[in-house]
Scaffold this motif. Structure first.
Motif, PDB file in Angstrom:
ATOM      1  N   GLY A 108       0.820  -1.195   0.000  1.00  0.00           N
ATOM      2  CA  GLY A 108       0.000   0.000   0.000  1.00  0.00           C
ATOM      3  C   GLY A 108       0.862   1.256   0.000  1.00  0.00           C
ATOM      4  O   GLY A 108       1.689   1.447   0.883  1.00  0.00           O
ATOM      5  N   GLY A 109       0.650   2.076  -1.005  1.00  0.00           N
ATOM      6  CA  GLY A 109       1.329   3.363  -1.057  1.00  0.00           C
ATOM      7  C   GLY A 109       0.330   4.462  -0.767  1.00  0.00           C
ATOM      8  O   GLY A 109      -0.695   4.561  -1.441  1.00  0.00           O
ATOM      9  N   GLY A 110       0.565   5.291   0.253  1.00  0.00           N
ATOM     10  CA  GLY A 110      -0.395   6.341   0.609  1.00  0.00           C
ATOM     11  C   GLY A 110      -1.732   5.730   1.009  1.00  0.00           C
ATOM     12  O   GLY A 110      -1.778   4.819   1.843  1.00  0.00           O
ATOM     13  N   VAL A 148       0.770 -13.844   4.902  1.00  0.00           N
ATOM     14  CA  VAL A 148       0.563 -12.519   4.323  1.00  0.00           C
ATOM     15  C   VAL A 148       1.667 -11.581   4.805  1.00  0.00           C
ATOM     16  O   VAL A 148       1.938 -11.487   6.004  1.00  0.00           O
ATOM     17  N   ILE A 149       2.302 -10.920   3.870  1.00  0.00           N
ATOM     18  CA  ILE A 149       3.340  -9.935   4.184  1.00  0.00           C
ATOM     19  C   ILE A 149       2.857  -8.573   3.705  1.00  0.00           C
ATOM     20  O   ILE A 149       2.415  -8.425   2.559  1.00  0.00           O
ATOM     21  N   GLY A 150       2.914  -7.588   4.575  1.00  0.00           N
ATOM     22  CA  GLY A 150       2.479  -6.243   4.221  1.00  0.00           C
ATOM     23  C   GLY A 150       3.670  -5.311   4.017  1.00  0.00           C
ATOM     24  O   GLY A 150       4.655  -5.389   4.756  1.00  0.00           O
ATOM     25  N   LEU A 159       0.648   5.072   7.058  1.00  0.00           N
ATOM     26  CA  LEU A 159      -0.736   4.825   7.445  1.00  0.00           C
ATOM     27  C   LEU A 159      -0.948   3.399   7.948  1.00  0.00           C
ATOM     28  O   LEU A 159      -0.405   2.448   7.388  1.00  0.00           O
ATOM     29  N   LEU A 160      -1.760   3.292   8.992  1.00  0.00           N
ATOM     30  CA  LEU A 160      -2.321   2.026   9.448  1.00  0.00           C
ATOM     31  C   LEU A 160      -1.270   0.958   9.735  1.00  0.00           C
ATOM     32  O   LEU A 160      -1.508  -0.232   9.524  1.00  0.00           O
ATOM     33  N   GLU A 161      -0.117   1.380  10.244  1.00  0.00           N
ATOM     34  CA  GLU A 161       0.948   0.395  10.510  1.00  0.00           C
ATOM     35  C   GLU A 161       0.503  -0.642  11.535  1.00  0.00           C
ATOM     36  O   GLU A 161       0.711  -1.842  11.328  1.00  0.00           O
ATOM     37  N   ASP A 162      -0.122  -0.199  12.625  1.00  0.00           N
ATOM     38  CA  ASP A 162      -0.541  -1.150  13.665  1.00  0.00           C
ATOM     39  C   ASP A 162      -1.577  -2.128  13.125  1.00  0.00           C
ATOM     40  O   ASP A 162      -1.534  -3.327  13.417  1.00  0.00           O
ATOM     41  N   GLU A 163      -2.521  -1.623  12.359  1.00  0.00           N
ATOM     42  CA  GLU A 163      -3.554  -2.510  11.804  1.00  0.00           C
ATOM     43  C   GLU A 163      -2.938  -3.500  10.808  1.00  0.00           C
ATOM     44  O   GLU A 163      -3.311  -4.663  10.771  1.00  0.00           O
ATOM     45  N   CYS A 202      -1.120  -9.199   9.292  1.00  0.00           N
ATOM     46  CA  CYS A 202      -0.039  -9.761   8.467  1.00  0.00           C
ATOM     47  C   CYS A 202       0.956 -10.539   9.340  1.00  0.00           C
ATOM     48  O   CYS A 202       1.127 -10.253  10.524  1.00  0.00           O
ATOM     49  N   ASP A 203       1.625 -11.494   8.728  1.00  0.00           N
ATOM     50  CA  ASP A 203       2.667 -12.242   9.434  1.00  0.00           C
ATOM     51  C   ASP A 203       3.944 -11.418   9.560  1.00  0.00           C
ATOM     52  O   ASP A 203       4.734 -11.625  10.475  1.00  0.00           O
ATOM     53  N   ASP A 204       4.159 -10.526   8.639  1.00  0.00           N
ATOM     54  CA  ASP A 204       5.337  -9.675   8.664  1.00  0.00           C
ATOM     55  C   ASP A 204       4.987  -8.366   7.963  1.00  0.00           C
ATOM     56  O   ASP A 204       4.186  -8.360   7.024  1.00  0.00           O
ATOM     57  N   VAL A 205       5.570  -7.282   8.421  1.00  0.00           N
ATOM     58  CA  VAL A 205       5.306  -5.973   7.819  1.00  0.00           C
ATOM     59  C   VAL A 205       6.628  -5.242   7.622  1.00  0.00           C
ATOM     60  O   VAL A 205       7.464  -5.196   8.530  1.00  0.00           O
TER      61      VAL A 205
END
Length: 278
Positions: A105-107, A127-129, A140-144, A149-152
């Motif tokens: 996700g960009g912006g 799922v990797i974010g 945006l929405l890093e905690d969510e 996701c398994d990894d961000v």
């Protein structure tokens, strides 16, 4: 009327809103979008769905103040309402293959990928974010994202948070370390184009969500016409998700620039009105 029941500012120019629309919330699926209008003669603005609550009957929207209309929308308060709301429109997210799914996700795209990430995780997929922004305060929405996701991996242009660089720098790290089944990228056209260019040599299925200019949302007006795999498609009806390796990005970018002069005039007019107000 469709009232805003909850609103918060994610950045100085980006708002998250929860809007009452029970029948749309009942039908919404990952990848779909809505079109809203502010005023009976207002511009029709397509917005990705970043979530919904079927019991509460609400939709979650992220709106970025880009032009005159979206600037007015971001200024709305809790209790204000949209005049029209149509949806859910478009096809649900599909063609995401199997194996590890990377959502990028960009912006505002960080919100738009969330429903697909949440669904893939519920299906048992890894799922990797990846979230990209210019600086730490715009992430945006890093905690969510971390909760679904398994990894961000976070990237910022200035290096103030996470990896200094672009989302493609983070994606390359992921591809180098483990097999990737599919990628979903949502954000600015240059970002989606760059992601597709990176995954093409690796033959990784890559879907992008095209934010083409739309009017009616049914494919009738032709405003969102795009070329995918040499065929004419309509982003509102056939998409908005398409195979990122097949999209004619040059044509898409050219069509998105068509109305910039008019948009600049509208924004300038709005600024003069705001300055004249007490």
């Amino acid at each position: 009327m469709y009232p805003i029941v909850k609103k918060s500012m994610l950045t100085p120019t980006m708002a998250m809103m929860h809007v009452k629309a029970p029948w749309v919330a009942r039908k919404a699926q990952p990848g779909q979008f809505i079109i809203v209008r502010l005023g009976e003669e207002g511009e029709r603005i397509p917005l990705s769905l970043s979530g919904w609550d079927r019991e509460e009957g609400t939709l979650r929207l992220i709106i970025q103040a880009v032009g005159a209309t979206t600037r007015q929308m971001v200024a709305l308060k809790e209790g204000d309402a949209f005049t029209d709301l149509v949806g859910p429109l478009g096809q649900r997210a599909h063609g995401l293959g199997t194996g590890t799914l990377v959502v990028i996700g960009g912006g505002y795209g960080a919100g738009a990928v969330m429903p697909t990430a949440r669904e893939a995780k519920a299906e048992g997929r890894r799922v990797i974010g990846i979230v990209g922004a210019r600086s730490k305060d715009l992430v945006l929405l890093e905690d969510e994202m971390r909760s679904v996701c398994d990894d961000v991996l976070i990237t910022t242009d200035d290096g103030s948070h996470g990896i200094k660089g672009l989302v493609t720098d983070a994606l390359k790290r992921v591809i180098d370390r483990e097999p990737v089944g599919a990628v979903l990228a949502i954000g600015p056209v240059p970002m989606m184009r760059a992601v597709s260019a990176l995954t093409r040599p690796h033959q990784i299925k890559t879907m992008v969500s095209l934010n083409a200019v739309m009017v009616d949302g049914t494919g009738m007006c032709g405003g969102c016409r795009v070329t995918v795999g040499g065929q004419t498609k309509f982003a509102c009806f056939d998409g908005p998700d398409f195979d990122g390796h097949q999209v004619d990005y040059d044509e898409l970018a050219l069509r998105q620039r068509m109305y910039r002069p008019l948009e600049a005039l509208a924004l300038d007019h709005l600024c003069h009105i705001e300055k004249a107000m007490p």
